[in-house]
Design an enzyme around this catalytic site. Sequence first.
Site, PDB file in Angstrom:
ATOM      1  N   LYS A 140       0.856  -1.195   0.000  1.00 18.89           N
ATOM      2  CA  LYS A 140       0.000   0.000   0.000  1.00 18.89           C
ATOM      3  C   LYS A 140       0.884   1.234   0.000  1.00 18.89           C
ATOM      4  O   LYS A 140       1.713   1.410   0.894  1.00 18.89           O
ATOM      5  CB  LYS A 140      -0.907   0.012   1.223  1.00 18.89           C
ATOM      6  CG  LYS A 140      -2.115  -0.881   1.096  1.00 18.89           C
ATOM      7  CD  LYS A 140      -3.145  -0.514   2.152  1.00 18.89           C
ATOM      8  CE  LYS A 140      -4.362  -1.420   2.084  1.00 18.89           C
ATOM      9  NZ  LYS A 140      -5.346  -1.094   3.135  1.00 18.89           N
ATOM     10  N   GLU A 234      -7.224  -6.073  -1.217  1.00 17.68           N
ATOM     11  CA  GLU A 234      -8.241  -5.765  -0.223  1.00 17.68           C
ATOM     12  C   GLU A 234      -9.661  -5.900  -0.736  1.00 17.68           C
ATOM     13  O   GLU A 234     -10.472  -4.987  -0.626  1.00 17.68           O
ATOM     14  CB  GLU A 234      -7.996  -4.355   0.346  1.00 17.68           C
ATOM     15  CG  GLU A 234      -8.767  -4.129   1.645  1.00 17.68           C
ATOM     16  CD  GLU A 234      -8.267  -2.914   2.407  1.00 17.68           C
ATOM     17  OE1 GLU A 234      -7.064  -2.782   2.619  1.00 17.68           O
ATOM     18  OE2 GLU A 234      -9.125  -2.099   2.803  1.00 17.68           O
ATOM     19  N   HIS A 249      -8.456   7.239  11.309  1.00 15.15           N
ATOM     20  CA  HIS A 249      -8.267   8.178  10.199  1.00 15.15           C
ATOM     21  C   HIS A 249      -9.106   9.441  10.404  1.00 15.15           C
ATOM     22  O   HIS A 249      -8.677  10.538  10.058  1.00 15.15           O
ATOM     23  CB  HIS A 249      -8.645   7.524   8.870  1.00 15.15           C
ATOM     24  CG  HIS A 249      -7.622   6.537   8.373  1.00 15.15           C
ATOM     25  ND1 HIS A 249      -7.854   5.708   7.306  1.00 15.15           N
ATOM     26  CD2 HIS A 249      -6.363   6.263   8.791  1.00 15.15           C
ATOM     27  CE1 HIS A 249      -6.774   4.948   7.090  1.00 15.15           C
ATOM     28  NE2 HIS A 249      -5.872   5.258   7.991  1.00 15.15           N
TER      29      HIS A 249
END
Lengths: 368, 368
Positions: A140, A234, A249
Site C-alpha cells: 500500500k 483488499e 483516520h
Amino acid sequence: MQTLQVDLGTRSYPIYIGRGLLDDGALLARHIVGRQVAIVSNETVAPLYLQRLSAALADFKQTHIVLPDGEAHKNWETLQLIFDGLLQARHDRRTTVIALGGGVIGDMAGFAAACYQRGVNFIQVPTTLLSQVDSSVGGKTGINHPLGKNMIGAFYQPQAVLIDTASLATLPARELSAGLAEVIKYGLICDEPFLGWLETNIDALRQLDDAALSEAIERSCAAKARVVGADERESGIRATLNLGHTFGHAIETHMGYGVWLHGEAVGAGTVMALEMSRRLGWIAEAERDRGIRLLRRAGLPVVPPQEMTPEHFLEHMAVDKKVLDGQLRLVLLQRLGEAVVTADYPREALQATLTTDYAGLVDSLGDA
Amino acid sequence: MQTLQVDLGTRSYPIYIGRGLLDDGALLARHIVGRQVAIVSNETVAPLYLQRLSAALADFKQTHIVLPDGEAHKNWETLQLIFDGLLQARHDRRTTVIALGGGVIGDMAGFAAACYQRGVNFIQVPTTLLSQVDSSVGGKTGINHPLGKNMIGAFYQPQAVLIDTASLATLPARELSAGLAEVIKYGLICDEPFLGWLETNIDALRQLDDAALSEAIERSCAAKARVVGADERESGIRATLNLGHTFGHAIETHMGYGVWLHGEAVGAGTVMALEMSRRLGWIAEAERDRGIRLLRRAGLPVVPPQEMTPEHFLEHMAVDKKVLDGQLRLVLLQRLGEAVVTADYPREALQATLTTDYAGLVDSLGDA
C-alpha cells in the site's frame, strides 16, 4: 537474520529481519537490477542512517532525496520533490527507489516508484517500528488529500523489505508506542495467543529489548504477509488489518495530519472498535478492557480527542475507503483474535459508540 | 458495431466501434459495477457530448468534472480537480470514472482512476481520432512533468473502450490530421499493406468519409490490441508503437506542451525516424520519401521546428522513458512495415539525423 516471504506470484518478495542489515550492501544489491539507485529519506532519519546505507551501496550511482519529516508532508507537493530529484539526475526505468525511514517515507517513495515512468523498482528499508511491522509490507502506497487520508495511491509491491532492528535504538518513545498499536492489532484481529505474549513482554518492548522486539516484528510481519498473500488488493480479509483505522483516520484528518501520530490515532480508534464490538454483544466487557489495558500499557492514548463530536466522526468516516455504495463498513471483533468487516450493524450501535464517555470508561479500569 | 478484444488475462476488455454508441447506455452499463459514475471531460467536448452521455446513464448517480482543454493542462494541478470532484461527491471504491474526450482527458482520467483509493474502474469514451486509434487502448495513463512528457503515470487498463465514430464530425481538421499520424504509424511499424490502403484513402479520411474512418480505426485498434496483448508493460515489442515519439516528445517538451499537438510532433518525429533508418541503410530513399509524402498528405508538419538545435533534441531525449542504463533506444524501421527498438546505432547517424535539412529534403520531394 530471519527471512519471511510475501507470496504474491510474480510479485513475491522477501522480508529480511536482523541487526545491522543496513550495512549489508550485498543483500540489497541482490534486489537492484540497474546501476542507479535513489535513496529517499527525511530530515530526521537521513542524519542517522543515510551515510551508512549510502556506503553499503558504493557500487551504484546514487541520488539522495531528503524530504521534510512528518505526516503533514505526505502530500503532492512533497511527492513532487521525489520526481524532481529523479528527473534531474536522469533516472531511467531501470532505477531502484529505496525508502529509508518510517511509514510516511515508505508510502511516498513507494507511490513515487509506482508512478515514475509508470513504475520502477523499489525497496523498503523501514526504520520505525510502525513501518517495520505494518506499512512497509503489502504494497500500500500513497499520499493524503485534504479531504481524506491515503485517498490517492497505488497497490505497488517492493522488491524486498529490509528491517534493521538496530535502527529502533534511535526511535523516540512516542513513535515506539505508535508502532505498538499496530503490533497489538495483529493479536486482536487474528492471533489471540500473541495478545498473551504481548501482555508478558510489553514492558520489555518499551525498553527496547532486542529479543522481544525481533519476535514482535517477526510475528507481526508473518501475520501481515499471510493476510496480504491471501488478499493483495483488499477485496476481503485484508480490510481486517484496518481495525481501529476508520475511527483513527477520522481523528488524524480532523486534528490535522501529524498532530496525532498515525499509531496514536489507531490506538484510540481501536478502543472505539472494542467498545462497539462489546455493544453488539460480540465481545465481553472484560475482553474490551483487556484490549484497552494493553493499549494503555503500550503508552498509547485510549481516549479520542475531547473536541471531536459524533458528527465530526461521521463526516470524516463517510469518505473512508471501506465505504461501498454508501454503506460504511467497519472492522469489528467477533472475539479477541478474530475480526470481521461488516456494514451489518444497527446505526444506533455506532451512534452509541461515538457518544461513549471514554475518559470515564478508562478511569473506571483503574491502574491494574 | 464492431467489437475487438484486448487480451490481457483477467484485465481483458472489449473495444466497441460504431456510430451513435454514445447513446447506448445499456452497453456502457454492462461495464459499471457500482451505482456511481464520474464523467470527466473538458470545456471543448463537454458542450458537444456530455449531455447525451449523461442521458444515456440516467440510472446512475453522476458527477461531472469538466477540465480545461489541452496538453498544457495535463499536469498535477488539473488532475487534482478530478480527485477533488470525486471526494467532494463521496465516490467510493466501486465508482466508475468515464473519460469523455481526447488523449489528454483519457490519460488524466485513467491515471486518476488508477490512483483514486488505489484504483477504481474506468471506461474510455474517446472523441478524437488520435485517442480512438491509439491512446484509449492499452492502459497507458499519466501526466506530464515540466522536465518530461508522460513521466508520471501508471499502466492501468480500462473496463471497456467505446468509440463513437460519429463524434469525429465535430473534430477540427488540425486534430484529425494529428490522429492520422498515429494511424500511419501502424502501417509503418507492422502493416505494410495498410500503408497502400492509406495512400488510396487518405483524402476520404480527411473528408470524414465514415466507411473509411471506421476501417482505419478498426485496423489501428486491432494492431494496437495485438501489440499490447503481447507486451502490456512495454518490456519489448510495445515500444515500437513509439515510432517518431522520442523525437516528437522532444519537440512537444521544447516548444511547450500544447503548442504542437502530440500528433503533429509525432508527424515530424516520424520523418526523422525515417531519415535515420535510411542513413543506417535499412530503408531506401524512396521508402523514406513514400512515408514523408503520406504524412504530408495527411496534413501533418513534416519538418521539425527551425528553432530546435541538435543539442535541444539530445537534452530532451536524455530523459526519454526508453533510455536504459544511460543508452537511448530508438524506434527505427528495418523496412516499411517492420520496426525495431535499438540502442545499437552509430552516434554519428543520430547526429546526422538531427542536423539534416528537412525543409530542403521535403522541398525536393515536389508536390507529387
